[in-house]
Design a protein around this motif. Sequence first.
Motif, PDB file in Angstrom:
ATOM      1  N   ILE A   1      42.412  38.471  44.008  1.00  0.00           N
ATOM      2  CA  ILE A   1      41.221  39.146  43.477  1.00  0.00           C
ATOM      3  C   ILE A   1      40.778  40.273  44.419  1.00  0.00           C
ATOM      4  O   ILE A   1      40.387  41.354  43.971  1.00  0.00           O
ATOM      5  CB  ILE A   1      40.086  38.110  43.252  1.00  0.00           C
TER       6      ILE A   1
ATOM      7  N   ALA B   1      42.924  43.241  43.952  1.00  0.00           N
ATOM      8  CA  ALA B   1      42.586  43.883  42.669  1.00  0.00           C
ATOM      9  C   ALA B   1      41.314  44.720  42.811  1.00  0.00           C
ATOM     10  O   ALA B   1      41.219  45.821  42.263  1.00  0.00           O
ATOM     11  CB  ALA B   1      42.427  42.824  41.578  1.00  0.00           C
TER      12      ALA B   1
ATOM     13  N   ARG C   1      42.348  47.963  44.690  1.00  0.00           N
ATOM     14  CA  ARG C   1      43.039  48.926  43.804  1.00  0.00           C
ATOM     15  C   ARG C   1      42.051  49.615  42.873  1.00  0.00           C
ATOM     16  O   ARG C   1      42.044  50.838  42.738  1.00  0.00           O
ATOM     17  CB  ARG C   1      44.070  48.186  42.943  1.00  0.00           C
ATOM     18  N   ARG C   2      41.209  48.812  42.237  1.00  0.00           N
ATOM     19  CA  ARG C   2      40.277  49.365  41.246  1.00  0.00           C
ATOM     20  C   ARG C   2      39.263  50.307  41.918  1.00  0.00           C
ATOM     21  O   ARG C   2      38.981  51.400  41.412  1.00  0.00           O
ATOM     22  CB  ARG C   2      39.578  48.205  40.534  1.00  0.00           C
TER      23      ARG C   2
ATOM     24  N   THR D   1      46.708  33.997  41.329  1.00  0.00           N
ATOM     25  CA  THR D   1      46.727  34.667  42.637  1.00  0.00           C
ATOM     26  C   THR D   1      47.564  33.774  43.565  1.00  0.00           C
ATOM     27  O   THR D   1      48.244  32.873  43.099  1.00  0.00           O
ATOM     28  CB  THR D   1      45.290  34.801  43.224  1.00  0.00           C
TER      29      THR D   1
ATOM     30  N   ASP E   1      43.073  37.188  34.009  1.00  0.00           N
ATOM     31  CA  ASP E   1      43.793  38.253  34.716  1.00  0.00           C
ATOM     32  C   ASP E   1      42.866  38.839  35.794  1.00  0.00           C
ATOM     33  O   ASP E   1      41.689  39.115  35.526  1.00  0.00           O
ATOM     34  CB  ASP E   1      44.178  39.325  33.691  1.00  0.00           C
ATOM     35  N   LYS E   2      43.402  39.041  36.997  1.00  0.00           N
ATOM     36  CA  LYS E   2      42.523  39.479  38.103  1.00  0.00           C
ATOM     37  C   LYS E   2      41.887  40.846  37.848  1.00  0.00           C
ATOM     38  O   LYS E   2      40.740  41.076  38.213  1.00  0.00           O
ATOM     39  CB  LYS E   2      43.225  39.436  39.458  1.00  0.00           C
ATOM     40  N   ASP E   3      42.636  41.736  37.183  1.00  0.00           N
ATOM     41  CA  ASP E   3      42.058  43.065  36.907  1.00  0.00           C
ATOM     42  C   ASP E   3      40.907  42.964  35.894  1.00  0.00           C
ATOM     43  O   ASP E   3      39.931  43.706  35.994  1.00  0.00           O
ATOM     44  CB  ASP E   3      43.143  44.022  36.403  1.00  0.00           C
TER      45      ASP E   3
END
Length: 255
Positions: free
Chosen positions: A13, A16, A19-20, A183, A203-205
């Motif tokens: 997480i 993620a 990245r986001r 994860t 989903d982590k995203d």
Amino acid sequence: MPTAFITGATAGIGAAFARRLASDGFDLVLLARDTERLERTAAELRGKYAVRTETLTADLSTEEGLAAAEERVRTDVDLLVNNAGFANKGVFLDVPVSDELTMLKVHCEAVLRLTHAVLPGMLERGRGGVINVSSVAAFATRGTYGASKAWAVNFSQGVAADIRNRSHGKVRVMALCPGFVHTEFHERAQMDMSDVPGFMWLDKDDVVDAALRDLRRGVQVSVPSPQYKAIVGVSRFIPRGLVARMSSTTGRKYK
Ligand SMILES: NC(=O)c1ccc[n+]([C@@H]2O[C@H](COP(=O)([O-])OP(=O)(O)OC[C@H]3O[C@@H](n4cnc5c(N)ncnc54)[C@H](OP(=O)(O)O)[C@@H]3O)[C@@H](O)[C@H]2O)c1
């Protein structure tokens, strides 16, 4: 550019979130224990999103690691994601008490100290956010893990209320309570998750997307996904003893 500080930023997480937030234009401060992996993650995000990345190797279960993290969050952090966490292998009496105390240090003391260190600067600047990654386990009864995550929810709500008048809604504190997410978390604790049905996996995203949306909306306790919103909603009407029996079995087999 705003700066986000993420603990446990190299996997799951936390990665993620990194990245986001990089793709949203945040400069990043990434914290975890594994330096090489931190550097790899930072280089990848720098290359892909042209943001500034800083790494901090720190073990949040140690005084040294906590102090280094506290010092860094005192300056120029616009979003703090207290995400680092883990599960111990086994139920309460199977786990050495030192491991349970380590969990309290990472899940509670680190969250408390970093929140305490970051908020004055945010309040002074009149903007900012803190996301404390808890779990739906906060609403169940799952040993020290669930208790530490319940603390994170209660703590976040309490701090959000305490700063309400000073922050004018511009500095937000939110607890994030995901259900099961694919994860490294379960593998690290040698959990056998084979009996957890597919619909319970997130989903982590999607979790990160829901978290950032809820933070923008001023939600204090974010439970991503309709299925877990329903589970948490219904669990409020079920006797605690029954919740305890149900949650002591789901996803609690060990390899
Ligand atoms: N996965 C799930 O189903 C789930 C569900 C609800 C809530 N959560 C919560 O989500 C958070 C992230 O978990 P995840 O599933 O993404 O786990 P993960 O894939 O195992 O990632 C954990 C991250 O935390 C770091 N970390 C662990 N212990 C640390 C310590 N003592 N000091 C500093 N960093 C540390 C790890 O890096 P290093 O090993 O290099 O330090 C790694 O970057 C946790 O708080 C967890 O309780 C997870």
